[in-house]
Design a protein around this motif. Structure first.
Motif, PDB file in Angstrom:
ATOM      1  N   LYS A 276       0.819  -1.210   0.000  1.00  0.00           N
ATOM      2  CA  LYS A 276       0.000   0.000   0.000  1.00  0.00           C
ATOM      3  C   LYS A 276       0.853   1.261   0.000  1.00  0.00           C
ATOM      4  CE  LYS A 276      -3.961   2.059   2.415  1.00  0.00           C
ATOM      5  NZ  LYS A 276      -3.330   3.333   2.809  1.00  0.00           N
ATOM      6  N   ARG A 277       2.070   1.149   0.492  1.00  0.00           N
ATOM      7  CA  ARG A 277       2.945   2.325   0.503  1.00  0.00           C
ATOM      8  C   ARG A 277       3.185   2.853  -0.916  1.00  0.00           C
ATOM      9  NH1 ARG A 277       7.562   2.394   5.206  1.00  0.00           N
ATOM     10  NH2 ARG A 277       6.278   1.511   6.871  1.00  0.00           N
ATOM     11  N   VAL A 278       3.198   1.954  -1.883  1.00  0.00           N
ATOM     12  CA  VAL A 278       3.435   2.383  -3.265  1.00  0.00           C
ATOM     13  C   VAL A 278       2.315   3.298  -3.739  1.00  0.00           C
ATOM     14  CG1 VAL A 278       3.762   1.627  -5.653  1.00  0.00           C
ATOM     15  CG2 VAL A 278       4.756   0.291  -3.774  1.00  0.00           C
ATOM     16  N   SER A 279       1.051   2.913  -3.490  1.00  0.00           N
ATOM     17  CA  SER A 279      -0.070   3.753  -3.912  1.00  0.00           C
ATOM     18  C   SER A 279      -0.146   5.025  -3.078  1.00  0.00           C
ATOM     19  CB  SER A 279      -1.395   2.977  -3.823  1.00  0.00           C
ATOM     20  OG  SER A 279      -1.657   2.585  -2.493  1.00  0.00           O
ATOM     21  N   ASP A 280       0.163   4.932  -1.768  1.00  0.00           N
ATOM     22  CA  ASP A 280       0.167   6.126  -0.920  1.00  0.00           C
ATOM     23  C   ASP A 280       1.228   7.113  -1.376  1.00  0.00           C
ATOM     24  OD1 ASP A 280      -1.876   5.125   0.616  1.00  0.00           O
ATOM     25  OD2 ASP A 280      -0.590   4.386   2.224  1.00  0.00           O
ATOM     26  N   TYR A 281       2.391   6.568  -1.743  1.00  0.00           N
ATOM     27  CA  TYR A 281       3.471   7.420  -2.238  1.00  0.00           C
ATOM     28  C   TYR A 281       3.080   8.068  -3.566  1.00  0.00           C
ATOM     29  CZ  TYR A 281       8.035   8.738  -4.145  1.00  0.00           C
ATOM     30  OH  TYR A 281       9.086   9.429  -4.699  1.00  0.00           O
ATOM     31  N   ALA A 282       2.414   7.296  -4.432  1.00  0.00           N
ATOM     32  CA  ALA A 282       1.984   7.829  -5.734  1.00  0.00           C
ATOM     33  C   ALA A 282       0.998   8.984  -5.538  1.00  0.00           C
ATOM     34  CB  ALA A 282       1.346   6.723  -6.565  1.00  0.00           C
ATOM     35  N   LYS A 283       0.074   8.826  -4.591  1.00  0.00           N
ATOM     36  CA  LYS A 283      -0.890   9.896  -4.321  1.00  0.00           C
ATOM     37  C   LYS A 283      -0.184  11.137  -3.791  1.00  0.00           C
ATOM     38  CE  LYS A 283      -4.592   6.631  -3.209  1.00  0.00           C
ATOM     39  NZ  LYS A 283      -5.378   6.030  -2.091  1.00  0.00           N
ATOM     40  N   SER A 284       0.744  10.923  -2.886  1.00  0.00           N
ATOM     41  CA  SER A 284       1.477  12.048  -2.297  1.00  0.00           C
ATOM     42  C   SER A 284       2.327  12.761  -3.344  1.00  0.00           C
ATOM     43  CB  SER A 284       2.364  11.533  -1.152  1.00  0.00           C
ATOM     44  OG  SER A 284       3.097  12.579  -0.577  1.00  0.00           O
ATOM     45  N   ALA A 285       3.025  11.964  -4.167  1.00  0.00           N
ATOM     46  CA  ALA A 285       3.863  12.544  -5.216  1.00  0.00           C
ATOM     47  C   ALA A 285       3.019  13.267  -6.266  1.00  0.00           C
ATOM     48  CB  ALA A 285       4.702  11.448  -5.873  1.00  0.00           C
ATOM     49  N   ASN A 286       1.845  12.696  -6.573  1.00  0.00           N
ATOM     50  CA  ASN A 286       0.965  13.319  -7.561  1.00  0.00           C
ATOM     51  C   ASN A 286       0.450  14.672  -7.067  1.00  0.00           C
ATOM     52  OD1 ASN A 286      -0.660  13.154 -10.090  1.00  0.00           O
ATOM     53  ND2 ASN A 286      -2.367  13.181  -8.649  1.00  0.00           N
ATOM     54  N   LYS A 287       0.170  14.760  -5.769  1.00  0.00           N
ATOM     55  CA  LYS A 287      -0.279  16.030  -5.192  1.00  0.00           C
ATOM     56  C   LYS A 287       0.800  17.092  -5.341  1.00  0.00           C
ATOM     57  CE  LYS A 287      -2.290  17.972  -0.984  1.00  0.00           C
ATOM     58  NZ  LYS A 287      -2.702  17.689   0.426  1.00  0.00           N
ATOM     59  N   ILE A 288       2.039  16.711  -5.078  1.00  0.00           N
ATOM     60  CA  ILE A 288       3.163  17.643  -5.233  1.00  0.00           C
ATOM     61  C   ILE A 288       3.310  18.043  -6.694  1.00  0.00           C
ATOM     62  CG2 ILE A 288       5.673  17.861  -5.051  1.00  0.00           C
ATOM     63  CD1 ILE A 288       5.512  15.973  -2.630  1.00  0.00           C
ATOM     64  N   LEU A 289       3.119  17.074  -7.583  1.00  0.00           N
ATOM     65  CA  LEU A 289       3.233  17.318  -9.020  1.00  0.00           C
ATOM     66  C   LEU A 289       2.164  18.310  -9.490  1.00  0.00           C
ATOM     67  CD1 LEU A 289       5.034  16.269 -11.347  1.00  0.00           C
ATOM     68  CD2 LEU A 289       3.256  14.582 -11.821  1.00  0.00           C
ATOM     69  N   LEU A 290       0.924  18.119  -9.025  1.00  0.00           N
ATOM     70  CA  LEU A 290      -0.166  19.019  -9.411  1.00  0.00           C
ATOM     71  C   LEU A 290       0.082  20.433  -8.902  1.00  0.00           C
ATOM     72  CD1 LEU A 290      -3.302  16.752  -8.799  1.00  0.00           C
ATOM     73  CD2 LEU A 290      -2.413  17.528 -11.002  1.00  0.00           C
ATOM     74  N   ASN A 291       0.558  20.549  -7.661  1.00  0.00           N
ATOM     75  CA  ASN A 291       0.866  21.868  -7.108  1.00  0.00           C
ATOM     76  C   ASN A 291       1.971  22.548  -7.899  1.00  0.00           C
ATOM     77  OD1 ASN A 291      -1.035  21.632  -5.080  1.00  0.00           O
ATOM     78  ND2 ASN A 291       0.403  20.863  -3.568  1.00  0.00           N
ATOM     79  N   SER A 292       2.967  21.768  -8.294  1.00  0.00           N
ATOM     80  CA  SER A 292       4.074  22.321  -9.081  1.00  0.00           C
ATOM     81  C   SER A 292       3.592  22.786 -10.450  1.00  0.00           C
ATOM     82  CB  SER A 292       5.174  21.264  -9.251  1.00  0.00           C
ATOM     83  OG  SER A 292       5.682  20.860  -8.002  1.00  0.00           O
ATOM     84  N   LYS A 293       2.707  21.995 -11.075  1.00  0.00           N
ATOM     85  CA  LYS A 293       2.138  22.386 -12.375  1.00  0.00           C
ATOM     86  C   LYS A 293       1.390  23.711 -12.263  1.00  0.00           C
ATOM     87  CE  LYS A 293      -0.329  19.419 -14.602  1.00  0.00           C
ATOM     88  NZ  LYS A 293      -1.310  18.333 -14.831  1.00  0.00           N
ATOM     89  N   ASN A 294       0.593  23.851 -11.211  1.00  0.00           N
ATOM     90  CA  ASN A 294      -0.190  25.073 -11.040  1.00  0.00           C
ATOM     91  C   ASN A 294       0.696  26.281 -10.768  1.00  0.00           C
ATOM     92  OD1 ASN A 294      -2.598  23.662 -11.391  1.00  0.00           O
ATOM     93  ND2 ASN A 294      -2.829  23.236  -9.212  1.00  0.00           N
ATOM     94  N   LEU A 295       1.710  26.091  -9.930  1.00  0.00           N
ATOM     95  CA  LEU A 295       2.601  27.196  -9.604  1.00  0.00           C
ATOM     96  C   LEU A 295       3.425  27.657 -10.795  1.00  0.00           C
ATOM     97  CD1 LEU A 295       3.887  26.032  -6.089  1.00  0.00           C
ATOM     98  CD2 LEU A 295       2.482  28.044  -6.548  1.00  0.00           C
ATOM     99  N   LEU A 296       3.821  26.678 -11.614  1.00  0.00           N
ATOM    100  CA  LEU A 296       4.696  26.988 -12.759  1.00  0.00           C
ATOM    101  C   LEU A 296       3.921  27.194 -14.053  1.00  0.00           C
ATOM    102  CD1 LEU A 296       7.488  24.372 -11.969  1.00  0.00           C
ATOM    103  CD2 LEU A 296       7.671  26.850 -11.713  1.00  0.00           C
ATOM    104  N   SER A 297       2.593  26.921 -14.011  1.00  0.00           N
ATOM    105  CA  SER A 297       1.729  27.068 -15.196  1.00  0.00           C
ATOM    106  C   SER A 297       2.274  26.299 -16.393  1.00  0.00           C
ATOM    107  CB  SER A 297       1.578  28.561 -15.557  1.00  0.00           C
ATOM    108  OG  SER A 297       0.996  29.271 -14.496  1.00  0.00           O
ATOM    109  N   CYS A 298       2.454  25.007 -16.183  1.00  0.00           N
ATOM    110  CA  CYS A 298       3.001  24.172 -17.251  1.00  0.00           C
ATOM    111  C   CYS A 298       2.530  22.735 -17.078  1.00  0.00           C
ATOM    112  CB  CYS A 298       4.529  24.240 -17.251  1.00  0.00           C
ATOM    113  SG  CYS A 298       5.285  23.509 -15.778  1.00  0.00           S
ATOM    114  N   SER A 299       2.882  21.872 -18.016  1.00  0.00           N
ATOM    115  CA  SER A 299       2.554  20.446 -17.927  1.00  0.00           C
ATOM    116  C   SER A 299       3.631  19.721 -17.122  1.00  0.00           C
ATOM    117  CB  SER A 299       2.459  19.841 -19.325  1.00  0.00           C
ATOM    118  OG  SER A 299       3.740  19.873 -19.950  1.00  0.00           O
TER     119      SER A 299
END
Length: 456
Positions: A276-299
């Motif tokens: 389960k740590r793999v999916s929990d890590y994926a969710k956590s990393a994805n949240k960071i990724l989405l925040n980074s996309k929004n802050l940088l206005s990019c894909s």
């Protein structure tokens, strides 16, 4: 008080014989001893049970947590009392449950395990056994040690992405190709060719022939205890006291990082996680990724390029800032010199009320120090910086004697309530920080300086 009931030994605990017992396990309290702090005050109790499904810490696996349930009679009705077990420690062959309340020996209790935590521990621990076995058999790489990643506790309710990773220390670094192949091999054993996991118990030392017991703790008496060997199909056979899964399919998934850290010269730490740590890590990393996309206005794919560009811009801005700090400091020092030369009291001050950072003040001090050594035997200089956005500031007192610095620090401290600092015990420089400056304090400081010191 202690009962005549004999407790089960570590190695033959119910949790070790069936690691999927999570609750409703009834047993007796054998002993309940107070734990004392350094002052002799009772800070909890250590309870030993006739048997337990709560695993004591060992073999690189943290202890379980859970609770004990007691049914107490209250007149014509019964009351259920729950007592939390914060952790379980091992003392030789005995499992000690750490609780906050006393339970009378002889009491029948029901033991319950934090199921989610137990399954997580088993997924990581069994995953480590499988990973180490493949490394040793197929790549001739030995596991020196291992460490389970972060766990949620009362003090740490949320895990950081890096906390999900366990690591094993190896006797050499792996290549990226090897890591890819190892990941594929383990995936096959999880999905396509799951292996049964069994435990063999050896009751005496004579039966331990051929088993590597070098990592058995010194306080674990094999002559009285049980040697447990964990078997993963025909792939692995290792002594271990921990709780394990029943099949490699229950590991669920594995993620192994290609990046490794070097330790002890040529050894390497390989980072991985399972289940389960793999999916929990994926969710956590994805949240960071989405925040980074929004802050940088990019894909997602543009993030590295954007970050690189922003880093270069910050570096350029920093260079420009350094240039202008030195420019301002040089100009300020020249004005201070002229003011000191024209001042009968040899008193002057510099104040920057907008971006008066400590860095600026120290640069002014550096420039001022050059002419002070050459031209002035007596002087009193105050350098003050104020940052409006944070309502905080910095202050330097420069003088030829410690007495003058001490007097000025006292006078300024009576104006600025949050001024803290030190230094200048032999003259030279006193450095202070003002954590908060009110408008009234700012006005009072300006009045004090303009009245007694020449402004540059």
């Amino acid at each position: 008080m202690s009962m005549a009931v004999k407790p089960a030994m570590v190695g033959a605990l119910a949790c070790q014989r069936n690691s999927f017992l999570f609750g409703g396990f009834k047993t007796l309290v054998v002993s309940c001893e107070p734990k004392k702090d350094k002052k002799g005050k009772t800070e909890g109790y250590e309870i030993e049970l006739q048997d337990t499904i709560l695993f004591p810490e060992g073999g690189g696996q943290p202890s379980d947590s859970g609770f004990l349930k007691i049914i107490e009679e209250d007149g014509d009705s019964s009351v259920i009392r729950k007592i939390l077990v914060s952790h379980v420690s091992r003392s030789g062959l005995h499992a000690k449950h750490h609780v906050s309340a006393h339970i009378e020996p002889g009491t029948t209790i029901e033991v319950n395990v934090d199921e989610e935590k137990r399954i997580d521990y088993m997924q990581q621990h069994t995953g480590q056994h499988l990973l180490s076995a493949i490394l040793e058999c197929d790549y001739k790489v030995n596991t020196v040690s291992w460490s389970m990643g972060g766990i949620i506790t009362g003090k740490k309710s949320v895990l950081k992405p890096s906390d999900y990773f366990n690591y094993i220390e190896l006797n050499r670094k792996l290549t990226e190709e090897e890591i890819t192949n190892i990941s594929d091999d383990i995936d096959q054993l999880i999905v396509n060719s799951p292996q049964e996991i069994t435990v063999i118990e050896r009751i005496n030392e004579d039966e331990a022939d051929g088993v590597d017991t070098s990592k058995i703790p010194d306080d674990y008496d094999l002559s009285k205890g049980i040697l447990r060997t964990i078997h993963i199909g025909n792939i692995d056979s290792n002594p271990c006291c921990g709780t394990h899964l029943k099949s490699t399919s229950q590991i669920g998934s594995i993620l192994i990082l290609s990046s490794q850290s070097t330790v002890k010269g040529t050894n390497s730490r390989l980072y991985f996680m399972c289940g389960k740590r793999v999916s929990d890590y994926a969710k956590s990393a994805n949240k960071i990724l989405l925040n980074s996309k929004n802050l940088l206005s990019c894909s997602e794919t543009q993030i590295p390029e954007k970050v690189s560009r922003q880093t270069k811009l910050i570096q350029q801005s920093s260079k420009r800032e350094q240039y202008w700090i030195k420019k301002v400091a040089r100009t300020a020092s020249e004005k201070l010199k002229k003011k000191l030369e024209a001042s009968g009291k040899k008193r002057a001050y510099f104040m920057e009320e907008e971006f008066g950072t400590l860095e600026l003040l120290l640069q002014v001090y550096k420039e001022v120090s050059i002419f002070l050594k050459e031209s002035f035997e007596v002087y009193e200089i105050i350098l003050c910086g104020y940052e409006r956005q944070s309502s905080s500031g910095s202050l330097l007192i420069l003088s030829d004697t410690a007495e003058k610095i001490s007097t000025l620090a006292t006078e300024l401290g009576s104006i600025l309530q949050n001024l803290k600092g030190g230094g200048g015990k032999k003259g030279g420089k006193w450095q202070g920080k003002i954590s908060f400056i009110s408008n009234a304090e700012s006005a009072a400081l300006t009045g004090y300086l303009s009245h007694d010191f020449a402004s540059c």
